[in-house]
Enzyme design. Structure first.
Site, PDB file in Angstrom:
ATOM      1  N   ARG A  41      97.686  59.654  66.758  1.00  0.00           N
ATOM      2  CA  ARG A  41      98.709  59.221  65.788  1.00  0.00           C
ATOM      3  C   ARG A  41      98.347  59.618  64.354  1.00  0.00           C
ATOM      4  O   ARG A  41      99.238  59.862  63.536  1.00  0.00           O
ATOM      5  CB  ARG A  41      98.912  57.702  65.878  1.00  0.00           C
TER       6      ARG A  41
ATOM      7  N   ILE B 276     107.435  56.655  60.616  1.00  0.00           N
ATOM      8  CA  ILE B 276     106.917  56.764  61.977  1.00  0.00           C
ATOM      9  C   ILE B 276     106.923  55.346  62.531  1.00  0.00           C
ATOM     10  O   ILE B 276     106.487  54.407  61.869  1.00  0.00           O
ATOM     11  CB  ILE B 276     105.501  57.384  61.997  1.00  0.00           C
ATOM     12  N   SER B 277     107.477  55.177  63.718  1.00  0.00           N
ATOM     13  CA  SER B 277     107.703  53.842  64.260  1.00  0.00           C
ATOM     14  C   SER B 277     106.405  53.087  64.533  1.00  0.00           C
ATOM     15  O   SER B 277     105.346  53.684  64.748  1.00  0.00           O
ATOM     16  CB  SER B 277     108.510  53.920  65.565  1.00  0.00           C
ATOM     17  N   GLN B 278     106.514  51.782  64.540  1.00  0.00           N
ATOM     18  CA  GLN B 278     105.409  50.901  64.913  1.00  0.00           C
ATOM     19  C   GLN B 278     104.944  51.249  66.326  1.00  0.00           C
ATOM     20  O   GLN B 278     105.774  51.426  67.232  1.00  0.00           O
ATOM     21  CB  GLN B 278     105.881  49.460  64.854  1.00  0.00           C
TER      22      GLN B 278
END
Length: 244
Positions: free
Chosen positions: A67, A93-95
């Site tokens: 990530r 950027i998503s959780q």
């Protein structure tokens, strides 16, 4: 002098490699700890919705995808916190918890072809690429589409095809899709995406007004083509943009 220079170069190169290996190990440990922290919550939610536990392949995919490569350099020290992060152009950027949940609810299989609306930095696409045969993803912001294309290629995700455009209309030339993931909140479920979903397929999409309460929806199309939807949980996504 030449021999001395070569030795200096070798020593410097070795130090750089050692530092890179140390960082890589540190990131891997942080990634594993994050996945372990969210595994049970995601599994409980998935089991409640689908009646089956979360596949371990999903957590293995999350452990495999670096990530920190998908966030801006200034955010790298935050890459393995369980929170969304800005990636520029008003996007995030998503959780990781949400990525894990959406991926698990999609129930990806090795031979699947999946469509993603909203590439962003490419993180969700990379997670899916670990699990399915092909990922088609569309990003409306040109610089994000360009950087995601470069990043995914550099990291070896050659089963991801990135296109720049309005993903609301899907990608008819590659349809039908076994699964569809939408990573921005829509005011409604886009009819073109429902049409491009294969019978037996699933779509995961946040639905609701911009910057207000939204619901993560699971859309399922049965073998006869009948569609049903279920609300999974409240979420907060950036709004879907485009000319629709």
């Amino acid at each position: 002098m030449k021999h001395f220079s070569y030795r200096v170069i070798i020593v410097v190169f070795s130090c750089l490699c050692a530092a890179a290996d140390a960082h890589g190990q540190e990131y891997a440990e942080q990634r594993a700890a994050l996945v372990d922290a969210i595994r049970q919550d995601v599994s409980n939610t998935v089991e409640h919705i689908l009646g089956t536990p979360m596949e371990t392949q999903v957590t293995e995919a999350l452990k495999s995808v670096p990530r920190h490569e998908f966030v801006p350099d200034a955010q790298r020290n935050l890459a393995y916190l369980n929170q969304p992060l800005p990636i520029g152009y008003g996007q995030t950027i998503s959780q990781p918890y949400v990525v894990a949940l959406m991926t698990a609810l999609l129930d990806p299989q090795p031979g699947d072809v999946v469509f993603e609306l909203g590439t962003g930095s490419g993180y969700q696409a990379a997670v899916l690429a670990e699990l399915v045969a092909d990922v088609h993803t569309v990003e409306i912001v040109p610089p994000l589409a360009e950087s995601a294309t470069e990043r995914l290629a550099r990291l070896g995700y050659d089963n991801v095809q990135v296109a720049q455009g309005d993903g609301y209309y899907g990608k008819p030339q590659a349809a039908p899709f076994d699964g569809i993931v939408v990573t921005a909140a829509a005011s409604h479920i886009p009819p073109p995406l429902v049409e491009q979903l294969k019978p037996g397929g699933r779509m995961i999409i946040p639905v609701g007004p911009a910057y207000q309460l939204q619901h993560l929806m699971l859309v399922e199309k049965d073998e006869s083509g009948e569609v049903r939807t279920r609300s999974v949980l409240p979420v907060a996504f950036v709004p879907l943009t485009g000319g629709h």
